[in-house]
Enzyme design. Structure first.
Site, PDB file in Angstrom:
ATOM      1  N   ASP A  30       0.790  -1.232   0.000  1.00 43.21           N
ATOM      2  CA  ASP A  30       0.000   0.000   0.000  1.00 43.21           C
ATOM      3  C   ASP A  30       0.825   1.287   0.000  1.00 43.21           C
ATOM      4  O   ASP A  30       0.379   2.315   0.497  1.00 43.21           O
ATOM      5  CB  ASP A  30      -0.897  -0.014   1.248  1.00 43.21           C
ATOM      6  CG  ASP A  30      -0.095  -0.331   2.511  1.00 43.21           C
ATOM      7  OD1 ASP A  30       1.127  -0.083   2.500  1.00 43.21           O
ATOM      8  OD2 ASP A  30      -0.688  -0.808   3.497  1.00 43.21           O
TER       9      ASP A  30
ATOM     10  N   HIS B 159       6.704   4.276  13.551  1.00 47.51           N
ATOM     11  CA  HIS B 159       7.091   4.986  12.325  1.00 47.51           C
ATOM     12  C   HIS B 159       5.926   5.596  11.551  1.00 47.51           C
ATOM     13  O   HIS B 159       6.140   6.343  10.593  1.00 47.51           O
ATOM     14  CB  HIS B 159       7.845   4.042  11.392  1.00 47.51           C
ATOM     15  CG  HIS B 159       6.945   3.068  10.685  1.00 47.51           C
ATOM     16  ND1 HIS B 159       6.475   3.294   9.418  1.00 47.51           N
ATOM     17  CD2 HIS B 159       6.399   1.910  11.082  1.00 47.51           C
ATOM     18  CE1 HIS B 159       5.691   2.283   9.053  1.00 47.51           C
ATOM     19  NE2 HIS B 159       5.623   1.437  10.048  1.00 47.51           N
TER      20      HIS B 159
ATOM     21  N   ARG C  88       2.840   7.845  10.121  1.00 43.92           N
ATOM     22  CA  ARG C  88       2.497   9.274  10.138  1.00 43.92           C
ATOM     23  C   ARG C  88       1.448   9.603  11.205  1.00 43.92           C
ATOM     24  O   ARG C  88       1.519  10.619  11.861  1.00 43.92           O
ATOM     25  CB  ARG C  88       1.927   9.695   8.787  1.00 43.92           C
ATOM     26  CG  ARG C  88       2.947  10.026   7.776  1.00 43.92           C
ATOM     27  CD  ARG C  88       2.285  10.609   6.526  1.00 43.92           C
ATOM     28  NE  ARG C  88       3.282  10.813   5.497  1.00 43.92           N
ATOM     29  CZ  ARG C  88       3.797   9.843   4.755  1.00 43.92           C
ATOM     30  NH1 ARG C  88       3.400   8.595   4.928  1.00 43.92           N
ATOM     31  NH2 ARG C  88       4.712  10.107   3.845  1.00 43.92           N
TER      32      ARG C  88
ATOM     33  N   GLU D 229      -0.703  -9.078  -1.041  1.00 44.93           N
ATOM     34  CA  GLU D 229      -1.246  -8.553   0.223  1.00 44.93           C
ATOM     35  C   GLU D 229      -2.450  -7.643  -0.067  1.00 44.93           C
ATOM     36  O   GLU D 229      -2.558  -6.512   0.399  1.00 44.93           O
ATOM     37  CB  GLU D 229      -0.193  -7.785   1.035  1.00 44.93           C
ATOM     38  CG  GLU D 229      -0.566  -7.539   2.485  1.00 44.93           C
ATOM     39  CD  GLU D 229       0.470  -6.695   3.224  1.00 44.93           C
ATOM     40  OE1 GLU D 229       0.605  -5.494   2.945  1.00 44.93           O
ATOM     41  OE2 GLU D 229       1.155  -7.264   4.088  1.00 44.93           O
TER      42      GLU D 229
ATOM     43  N   GLU E 217      -1.866   5.031   3.246  1.00 45.38           N
ATOM     44  CA  GLU E 217      -1.845   3.615   2.835  1.00 45.38           C
ATOM     45  C   GLU E 217      -3.234   3.036   2.584  1.00 45.38           C
ATOM     46  O   GLU E 217      -3.434   2.246   1.661  1.00 45.38           O
ATOM     47  CB  GLU E 217      -1.097   2.770   3.865  1.00 45.38           C
ATOM     48  CG  GLU E 217       0.415   3.009   3.920  1.00 45.38           C
ATOM     49  CD  GLU E 217       0.813   4.181   4.806  1.00 45.38           C
ATOM     50  OE1 GLU E 217      -0.085   4.858   5.372  1.00 45.38           O
ATOM     51  OE2 GLU E 217       2.024   4.441   4.932  1.00 45.38           O
TER      52      GLU E 217
ATOM     53  N   HIS F 238      13.484   4.656  13.556  1.00 43.85           N
ATOM     54  CA  HIS F 238      13.219   4.799  12.115  1.00 43.85           C
ATOM     55  C   HIS F 238      13.998   6.010  11.583  1.00 43.85           C
ATOM     56  O   HIS F 238      14.120   7.012  12.281  1.00 43.85           O
ATOM     57  CB  HIS F 238      11.711   4.989  11.898  1.00 43.85           C
ATOM     58  CG  HIS F 238      11.273   4.725  10.499  1.00 43.85           C
ATOM     59  ND1 HIS F 238      11.254   5.694   9.526  1.00 43.85           N
ATOM     60  CD2 HIS F 238      10.857   3.586   9.892  1.00 43.85           C
ATOM     61  CE1 HIS F 238      10.832   5.168   8.386  1.00 43.85           C
ATOM     62  NE2 HIS F 238      10.580   3.884   8.582  1.00 43.85           N
TER      63      HIS F 238
HETATM   64  N1  UDP Z   1      12.133  -4.359  10.560  1.00 46.86           N
HETATM   65  C1  UDP Z   1      13.499  -4.484  10.327  1.00 46.86           C
HETATM   66  N2  UDP Z   1      14.353  -3.735  11.102  1.00 46.86           N
HETATM   67  C2  UDP Z   1      13.926  -2.874  12.055  1.00 46.86           C
HETATM   68  C3  UDP Z   1      12.525  -2.747  12.264  1.00 46.86           C
HETATM   69  C4  UDP Z   1      11.657  -3.496  11.489  1.00 46.86           C
HETATM   70  O1  UDP Z   1      13.932  -5.253   9.478  1.00 46.86           O
HETATM   71  O2  UDP Z   1      14.759  -2.228  12.712  1.00 46.86           O
HETATM   72  C5  UDP Z   1      11.215  -5.159   9.716  1.00 46.86           C
HETATM   73  C6  UDP Z   1      10.099  -5.882  10.443  1.00 46.86           C
HETATM   74  O3  UDP Z   1      10.517  -7.162  10.868  1.00 46.86           O
HETATM   75  C7  UDP Z   1       9.006  -5.966   9.388  1.00 46.86           C
HETATM   76  C8  UDP Z   1       9.223  -4.702   8.573  1.00 46.86           C
HETATM   77  O4  UDP Z   1      10.540  -4.244   8.866  1.00 46.86           O
HETATM   78  O5  UDP Z   1       9.202  -7.070   8.519  1.00 46.86           O
HETATM   79  C9  UDP Z   1       8.204  -3.680   8.977  1.00 46.86           C
HETATM   80  O6  UDP Z   1       8.466  -2.490   8.366  1.00 46.86           O
HETATM   81  P1  UDP Z   1       7.756  -1.147   8.807  1.00 46.86           P
HETATM   82  O7  UDP Z   1       7.355  -1.260  10.226  1.00 46.86           O
HETATM   83  O8  UDP Z   1       8.671  -0.062   8.364  1.00 46.86           O
HETATM   84  O9  UDP Z   1       6.486  -1.086   7.841  1.00 46.86           O
HETATM   85  P2  UDP Z   1       5.027  -1.670   7.934  1.00 46.86           P
HETATM   86  O10 UDP Z   1       5.113  -3.145   8.163  1.00 46.86           O
HETATM   87  O11 UDP Z   1       4.287  -0.944   9.011  1.00 46.86           O
HETATM   88  O12 UDP Z   1       4.449  -1.380   6.575  1.00 46.86           O
END
Ligand code: UDP
Length: 371
Positions: free
Chosen positions: A97, A210, A212, A119, A133, A242
């Site tokens: 997204d 992280h 917004r 997804e 998103e 982040h």
């Molecule tokens: N993740 C990572 N290193 C970190 C923090 C998170 O590799 O320091 C991984 C986590 O395991 C997951 C993904 O990043 O697979 C999540 O990314 P994020 O939280 O940025 O995005 P969202 O999932 O909310 O779209």
């Protein structure tokens, strides 16, 4: 032989598409796979490529510090046509997204190339949560021809929006394929985490923020709760920050020094998986972590108003607590110190997938005909 173009831009897309790219490349007789990164999260992508041993075939440099959504959108839409020209894809694969996801799907539509959405079907039903998103994924569902939903619930969302049932397939989330891949490689020693955290006598809480919608006062509330949690209990708190300064730098400024508080740079995926596995509690606004935590049998406190992943809540492994420090604290205490007669937090391997999503998606793509 199908020419397939995968377009991604952020860390979660890279983690969730890496095992699919590996799966498609393991079948060169059926697929010519071109991986294009828009570089939307430039700094966070390199560790993902190192982890999975893949590289994008094309890297666009669309990220600028402090970029607005509209300028990012314009840059991606401006840069991608050249990739479509040079690779002449018969199918475009996008995940999730993000702005990259929406732009690549839109461009594929302009070029009359069918889009496979990985997804598909996650919804909060509130267009501003998460922003942008929720709107991105809803629009991508209008543009896509093949919808790979991670769960039955996500598939139902798509059917309710009028997507024809024959185009919707429940495959599980490729995040579980990625997680299994990394756990296997960590356990057989073929992958070393780039950072390690020595075991501790204390209960370990890992927190990431992280989104917004969490910025500003809400981030302050979450940090207040974390400071109190750390003061009240014998814990250690590890916070990978982040790179977005409104998230990471702000969290760092809100958490005072403490001998058992560790702020780190974003971790490579293997290190983060190893860290999650060693944690007693995950506190996050992340989507991917909500999928990984149940697989690892770790409770997760979700600091958001709502979630597009209700399956973890229904299974009793996730709680969505909002931003009031008292509710955050209550949920953390309940997860860290369950009552003696409370059921053990169950390992819920199957909620978001069983690790076969990429294989299923490969078969779907191989047999997909038409627009
Ligand atoms: N993740 C990572 N290193 C970190 C923090 C998170 O590799 O320091 C991984 C986590 O395991 C997951 C993904 O990043 O697979 C999540 O990314 P994020 O939280 O940025 O995005 P969202 O999932 O909310 O779209």
């Amino acid at each position: 032989m199908k020419r397939v173009l995968c377009v991604l831009g952020t860390r979660p897309e890279a983690i969730k598409l890496a095992p699919l790219v590996l799966e498609l490349r393991a079948h060169p007789e059926s697929f010519e796979t071109h991986l294009c990164s828009t570089g939307q999260h430039a700094d966070l992508l390199e560790p993902v490529w190192r982890c999975f041993g893949i590289r994008p075939d094309t890297k666009l440099e669309c990220m600028r510090p402090g970029q607005s959504l509209e300028s990012l959108t314009a840059r991606i839409l401006d840069s991608l046509p050249a990739i479509f020209e040079s690779t002449r894809p018969e199918l475009v694969i996008v995940q999730g997204d993000t702005t990259t996801t929406l732009c690549a799907a839109q461009l594929a539509f302009y070029r009359r190339v069918p889009v496979v959405h990985i997804e598909a079907g996650l919804r909060t039903h509130n267009p501003y949560m998460p922003f942008p998103e929720e709107m991105n994924r809803t629009l991508v569902s209008r543009l896509a021809s093949l919808h790979c939903a991670p769960t039955q619930n996500a598939a139902q969302n798509l059917l309710r929006e009028g997507i024809p049932a024959e185009r919707v397939h429940v495959t599980g989330n490729t995040s579980i394929d990625a997680l299994q891949w990394v756990l296997g490689a960590l356990d057989n020693g073929t992958l070393q985490p780039e950072a390690t955290f020595p075991p501790s006598e204390r209960k370990r809480v890992v927190a990431t923020m992280h989104r917004r919608e969490s910025f500003g006062d809400r981030l302050e509330s979450v940090c207040q709760a974390l400071v109190r949690l750390l003061a009240e209990h014998e814990l250690e708190l590890i916070v990978p920050l982040h790179p977005n300064p409104e998230a990471g730098a702000r969290v760092a400024s809100l958490l005072p020094e403490h001998p058992h508080l560790y702020l780190t740079a974003p971790l490579d995926y293997a290190s983060f998986v190893a860290l999650m596995r060693s944690a007693d509690l995950l506190l996050t606004d992340s989507g991917g972590i909500q999928e990984e935590a149940p697989y690892l049998g770790r409770p997760v406190v979700v600091v958001r108003e709502c979630t597009e992943r209700p399956e973890g809540v229904a299974a009793g492994v996730a709680s969505v607590v909002g931003f009031e420090p008292e509710s955050i604290l209550a949920a953390c205490r309940a997860a860290l110190f369950p009552a003696a007669d409370a059921a053990q937090s169950p390992v819920r391997h199957g909620i978001y997938g069983d690790g076969s999503a990429c294989r299923q998606i490969r078969h779907l793509i191989a047999s997909f005909q038409g627009k």
